[in-house]
Write a protein that holds these residues in place. Structure first.
Motif, PDB file in Angstrom:
ATOM      1  N   ARG A 143     -21.946   2.854  41.471  1.00  0.00           N
ATOM      2  CA  ARG A 143     -21.400   3.754  40.454  1.00  0.00           C
ATOM      3  C   ARG A 143     -21.139   2.899  39.219  1.00  0.00           C
ATOM      4  O   ARG A 143     -20.365   1.940  39.282  1.00  0.00           O
ATOM      5  N   ARG A 144     -21.825   3.246  38.128  1.00  0.00           N
ATOM      6  CA  ARG A 144     -21.775   2.399  36.942  1.00  0.00           C
ATOM      7  C   ARG A 144     -20.542   2.669  36.092  1.00  0.00           C
ATOM      8  O   ARG A 144     -20.121   3.831  35.932  1.00  0.00           O
ATOM      9  N   LYS A 145     -20.021   1.631  35.510  1.00  0.00           N
ATOM     10  CA  LYS A 145     -18.945   1.712  34.534  1.00  0.00           C
ATOM     11  C   LYS A 145     -19.283   2.758  33.471  1.00  0.00           C
ATOM     12  O   LYS A 145     -20.390   2.731  32.917  1.00  0.00           O
ATOM     13  N   GLY A 146     -18.384   3.696  33.229  1.00  0.00           N
ATOM     14  CA  GLY A 146     -18.591   4.688  32.178  1.00  0.00           C
ATOM     15  C   GLY A 146     -19.559   5.797  32.526  1.00  0.00           C
ATOM     16  O   GLY A 146     -19.857   6.641  31.696  1.00  0.00           O
ATOM     17  N   GLU A 147     -20.044   5.846  33.787  1.00  0.00           N
ATOM     18  CA  GLU A 147     -21.047   6.897  34.092  1.00  0.00           C
ATOM     19  C   GLU A 147     -20.408   8.289  34.164  1.00  0.00           C
ATOM     20  O   GLU A 147     -21.083   9.284  33.910  1.00  0.00           O
ATOM     21  N   ASN A 148     -19.131   8.400  34.485  1.00  0.00           N
ATOM     22  CA  ASN A 148     -18.470   9.714  34.467  1.00  0.00           C
ATOM     23  C   ASN A 148     -18.034  10.065  33.055  1.00  0.00           C
ATOM     24  O   ASN A 148     -18.337  11.149  32.552  1.00  0.00           O
ATOM     25  N   ILE A 149     -17.303   9.163  32.427  1.00  0.00           N
ATOM     26  CA  ILE A 149     -16.775   9.388  31.086  1.00  0.00           C
ATOM     27  C   ILE A 149     -16.947   8.112  30.293  1.00  0.00           C
ATOM     28  O   ILE A 149     -16.532   7.039  30.749  1.00  0.00           O
ATOM     29  N   ALA A 150     -17.543   8.235  29.106  1.00  0.00           N
ATOM     30  CA  ALA A 150     -17.684   7.062  28.240  1.00  0.00           C
ATOM     31  C   ALA A 150     -16.439   6.922  27.373  1.00  0.00           C
ATOM     32  O   ALA A 150     -15.847   7.929  26.962  1.00  0.00           O
ATOM     33  N   PHE A 151     -16.054   5.706  27.109  1.00  0.00           N
ATOM     34  CA  PHE A 151     -14.944   5.411  26.211  1.00  0.00           C
ATOM     35  C   PHE A 151     -15.065   6.267  24.944  1.00  0.00           C
ATOM     36  O   PHE A 151     -16.128   6.328  24.338  1.00  0.00           O
ATOM     37  N   GLY A 152     -13.998   6.940  24.554  1.00  0.00           N
ATOM     38  CA  GLY A 152     -13.999   7.704  23.303  1.00  0.00           C
ATOM     39  C   GLY A 152     -14.471   9.142  23.425  1.00  0.00           C
ATOM     40  O   GLY A 152     -14.275   9.932  22.506  1.00  0.00           O
ATOM     41  N   ALA A 153     -15.072   9.501  24.569  1.00  0.00           N
ATOM     42  CA  ALA A 153     -15.563  10.886  24.713  1.00  0.00           C
ATOM     43  C   ALA A 153     -14.380  11.852  24.835  1.00  0.00           C
ATOM     44  O   ALA A 153     -13.334  11.506  25.388  1.00  0.00           O
ATOM     45  N   THR A 154     -14.533  13.086  24.293  1.00  0.00           N
ATOM     46  CA  THR A 154     -13.488  14.099  24.444  1.00  0.00           C
ATOM     47  C   THR A 154     -13.530  14.628  25.874  1.00  0.00           C
ATOM     48  O   THR A 154     -14.559  15.111  26.332  1.00  0.00           O
ATOM     49  N   ILE A 155     -12.394  14.534  26.546  1.00  0.00           N
ATOM     50  CA  ILE A 155     -12.332  14.984  27.943  1.00  0.00           C
ATOM     51  C   ILE A 155     -11.901  16.434  28.020  1.00  0.00           C
ATOM     52  O   ILE A 155     -12.408  17.204  28.815  1.00  0.00           O
TER      53      ILE A 155
END
Ligand code: AMP
Ligand code: MG
Length: 415
Positions: free
Chosen positions: A147-159
């Motif tokens: 499971r890659r770093k940031g694959e669910n949510i990238a830094f700065g993305a609106t959740i």
């Protein structure tokens, strides 16, 4: 006779007057059902580091490319990595690291072979050291089971956007990004007033000519259901001084809305009207709806005010049609009530006003069938207990034969 005000025009005016409330801070654990006040962006990547999706062995994927059950790849086990560890050693070709789900993958690792696909089965002997060698029976592509770093949510993305209603999944996501407190819209504080010499509270005994106050309880339930905080004040007698005192007490609470029931029809209830006129800027509306023709609406010292009719069904129906949307706007929520089309099972009658008939709904052969709940008298609260929805007979129509299509405002989800 003065012109009756159209329901849609009344609602449009009410909604134009409602200003969404400000925000307040809430603790994550207390936030279920609240409305987020601002967009929330991710202050980190999720997951925050590359990690294993399986219990197994971290490997160089190239080492497995000719592996099969007949010809396994034999690797030298040099590390043992648990969830929560922070491995520092680089994995070299020909090496494997025993790794648990959620544990960070070591530098050099390009795939994880699940333990089921190796000759090891440490789960039978937990707590044991890893074997010196492990045999891998399949081939793995680059990145398999990582499971890659940031694959669910990238830094700065609106959740989640402003206006999102917090559900359990949102609570988990807010925990993941470290949001322990955040801004939500305030819940409208709504004072409930009533008056009438005939009314006693629920714990009192009935004497001749008295009935129990039901409206303050139905209103409290409706307000809470709509995301507000109800505040019930005691019923006032039909006496100018008592009604005045009640209204000033309500204003003293500094609520976001005041709702009263009764005292808005012409006749003996003029006392309430007198106080409303003293304290605010109130219009006495005669709305083209049934039930609920007489209704007072305006502001008492700047606070939105509804004077709903006193008959228990009228109180509830006017709340559904006019007050619930107003509360939703104050609270920054989308209105949850839906309108569907249904086929009527009974002949329905109206008097030319837009009529909200209490109906039970059932699904029958692909259609939704609406059956009257019986007496539609505006005093018959039983018709509300039984109702799944309000079938709307348009203005001008006095008779709707069985088998017609009518819009139905849903009061509860259709099964
Ligand atoms: P009014 O507008 O005061 O003439 O009231 C209309 C009808 O509603 C009368 O039958 C009242 O007894 C009834 N009513 C008014 N307030 C309440 C209440 N809080 N609970 C139950 N019934 C009420
Ligand atoms: Mg009365």
């Amino acid at each position: 006779m003065p012109q009756l005000l159209n329901v849609d025009a009344a609602l449009a005016q009410i909604l134009a007057d409602m200003q969404p409330l400000g925000s307040e801070s809430v603790a994550l654990a207390e936030s279920l059902g609240r409305v987020i006040a601002t967009d929330i962006a991710a202050p980190l990547d999720l997951p925050p580091f590359d990690n294993s999706a399986m219990d197994g062995y971290a490997i160089h994927h190239a080492d497995s490319l000719s592996a099969s059950p007949q010809q396994p790849a034999t690797l030298h086990v040099t590390q043992d990595i648990s969830a929560g560890d922070s491995p520092t050693d680089t994995l070299q070709p020909g090496q494997a690291a025993r790794i648990m789900t959620g544990a960070p993958i070591p530098v050099g690792c390009s795939a994880v072979a699940p333990v089921e696909d190796t000759d090891d089965n440490w789960r039978k002997a937990s707590g044991t050291a890893p074997p010196e060698e492990v045999r891998i029976y399949s081939r793995y592509g680059y990145g398999a089971n990582i499971r890659r770093k940031g694959e669910n949510i990238a830094f700065g993305a609106t959740i989640m956007g402003a206006g999102t209603i917090i559900q359990p999944a949102e609570m988990g996501m807010l925990a993941a990004i470290g949001c322990a407190r955040f801004e939500v819209l305030r819940k409208p504080k709504v004072v409930i007033l009533g008056s009438g010499d005939e009314l006693v509270d629920v714990h009192e005994t009935l004497s001749a000519g008295k009935i129990r106050d039901t409206n303050s309880y139905t209103l409290a339930g409706l307000i809470r259901q709509a995301g507000g905080i109800p505040i019930r004040l005691p019923i006032a007698r039909d006496k100018l001084s008592e009604i005045r005192a009640l209204y000033s007490r309500a204003l003293g609470i500094n609520p976001d809305m005041i709702i009263s029931s009764a005292g808005v029809s012409v006749g003996a209830a003029d006392l309430v009207r007198e106080v409303m006129d003293e304290l605010g800027d109130i219009d006495f509306w005669r709305i083209n709806m049934r039930p609920g023709k007489p209704l007072a609406y305006g502001a008492l010292q700047g606070i939105p005010f509804f004077g709903l009719p006193g008959n228990p069904v009228s109180t509830m129906v006017t709340f559904e049609v006019l007050v619930r949307p107003a509360l939703a706007k104050l609270a920054g929520r989308a209105l949850r009530r839906r309108t569907i089309q249904a086929t009527t099972a009974d002949d329905l009658r109206s008097d030319g006003r837009r009529s909200y008939n209490r109906v039970r709904l059932s699904r029958e052969g692909g259609a939704v069938v609406a059956r009257s709940t019986g007496s539609q008298s505006s005093g018959a609260l039983m018709s509300m207990l039984l109702a799944d929805g309000l079938a709307i007979i348009p203005e001008g129509q006095r008779f709707v034969p069985a088998g017609s299509e009518l819009p139905v405002l849903l009061l509860r989800p259709l099964e």
